[in-house]
Structure formats: structure tokens, C-alpha cells
Scaffold this active site. Sequence first.
Site, mmCIF file in Angstrom:
data_model
loop_
_atom_site.group_PDB
_atom_site.id
_atom_site.type_symbol
_atom_site.label_atom_id
_atom_site.label_comp_id
_atom_site.label_asym_id
_atom_site.label_seq_id
_atom_site.Cartn_x
_atom_site.Cartn_y
_atom_site.Cartn_z
ATOM 1 N N SER A 20 80.640 56.003 45.209
ATOM 2 C CA SER A 20 79.938 56.731 44.159
ATOM 3 C C SER A 20 78.436 56.502 44.280
ATOM 4 C CB SER A 20 80.486 56.321 42.787
ATOM 5 O OG SER A 20 79.933 57.106 41.764
ATOM 6 N N HIS A 64 81.975 62.490 38.495
ATOM 7 C CA HIS A 64 82.728 63.121 39.581
ATOM 8 C C HIS A 64 83.711 64.194 39.111
ATOM 9 C CE1 HIS A 64 80.887 60.218 42.198
ATOM 10 N NE2 HIS A 64 81.355 59.230 41.455
#
Length: 312
Positions: A91, A201
Site C-alpha cells: 500500500s 483501495h
Amino acid sequence: MKFAFVFPGQGSQSVGMVSSLAESYPVVKECFQEASDTICVDLWKLVQEGPAEELNYTQNTQPAMLAASYAIHRIWMQVSGRHPEVMAGHSFGEISAFTCGQSIRFADACWLARQRGELMQSAVPAGSGAMAAVLGLQDSELDELCEIVSSEDALVEAVNYNAPGQVVVAGHSQAVKKLVDLARSRGAKRALELPVSVPAHSRLMKPAAEKFAQVLAGLAMEMASVPIIQNATLTVPSTTDNIRSALQAQLYSPVKWVSTIQLIREMDAEQVIELGPGKVLTGLQKRIDKSVPAHCVYDNPSLEAALQIIEE
């Protein structure tokens, strides 16, 4: 020994992190001072004194994690000078990877981290987004449950495929709550909401991604000195435009960490070394592929142990 560096993302932060390294290596406070000057926030004070609630705000967490990982990388190169075969970041950790790979200047990356965090935080109204971890279900089964729960105005989807049987979902808070209840009823070993208000996300981040593209367009960038696998594409970029487009897409695309680790193994890494606070990625590695050992570097003893391992 050939090795890979991996960099943790949001969730690995804690009050007091990298304090022991700072006592031994002045570069730690130097990095935090540069980051603080860039974003006009006293990050070192926040990281060492808290409060944790303020550190956990996305726009503070991301530059703090960047400064910590970058400082640890600086220490590694100062002490060892050994470069990895490949790097990746989980991430937000992907920005740490490109910074340590000399693709983005550290000061620019600090500004980028702050912008990214603010855009994500403002993408959905406070309290309307949520994330949850689900353990013990197959990926396909969890994907099916997300489809069952989701509606036009209440979305939930799998966003982090962290390890076999360990997936994070994100979306509208009411849909995430329903998913947690349904997963428990379908036999999940654990299903719990995470202390995060930003549904990272997920498709809810697309408005933030559109604005983030404008930020990236104005950012000076070079090709990295080491191959870096990007979350959104599972490829090593060949141009800086590839880097920018994948960093933008990452905001609303799932992190396929299991696939990332498989690619790292295919690139001949014999050891995975996590540079950054905490042990999250090291723990995931043990669940994904025990044939490639993992080690984390977050304090003086762990640094010494990792250096010893790669010299064997």
C-alpha cells in the site's frame, strides 16, 4: 545472499517507533526533521509523544511511516551498502520503496505523502467508510460474500489480499458491518472492523485518485535504481509515466500481496527484509511462503540480526 526489501504501509505505526535507532544513528532525527520542515508538522514529537489518535490520522501516518522507513534504509546503506535484488511496498509502503530507490526525492515524497493522506481522508465523509479484516475464508468465498452484501449505495469489496485466508475488505461502513456479520456466520475464524475510517483501495477512493493524478503529474521523478514491483499492476515499471499511473490506480485497486511475494521469489530473492516500524509484513511472509525467510528491521537488535543473515 540475494534479498528483497519490503516496506510497510499504514497500520504499522506506533507511538515511540524508531526511538532506539535514533539514539544510535543521528540520521533518524535528520530525516524526521526534513519531513517536518516539508509538511509543517513536528513529526518527531508526534511519533515519540503521540497522542496515538493524532498519529493515526491518515495525513500524519503516511509521512511518518515514510520518514521511518527512509531513515532505516539510510542506516542500512550506511552500515552495509548492500542493495536488494528487488523492492516492493505494501500500500503506502510503495512510495517508501520509490523514495529509497531514488525515484522520488525524500522531501518531495514527504509532500506527496501528506497530499495523498489528505486526499484519501477527504474522499468520503467522516464515519461513512470502514475497513475490516477477515481470516479463515477462501478468497473466492469472500469475494462472493462481498457481492451478496454490496448494493448500489452501500459498497464493500476485498482490497488487501495479504496472505492465504487473510483478506481486508473496505467500503461503506454499513456494508462492511454486514460483511463482518455474514463472514462470521459462514465460518470465518475472525472478522473484525479495523480502526480506520478511510476505505483504502476501494472504488470509493476514485475521486481522491483523480486529484492525486494531478499531484503526481507535477512531481519530479526518475527511474528507480532497483526493480520495484507495483501493487496495482504487479509489474516493474519501464517508464516514469508507468510509475505515476500505477501509484494513482493503487488508491482504488486491491493490494495483491500474495502475488507480489510470489514475484519476489521468482526474481531470485532468498530473504525478504522488512524496513520499517513493526513486523506486519514479516508475519505475512511466514503465512505466504516459508521457503523464503523474512526478517524485520525496526530497532538496533533487529538491524544487527538482518545484517548477519545476509552476510552468511
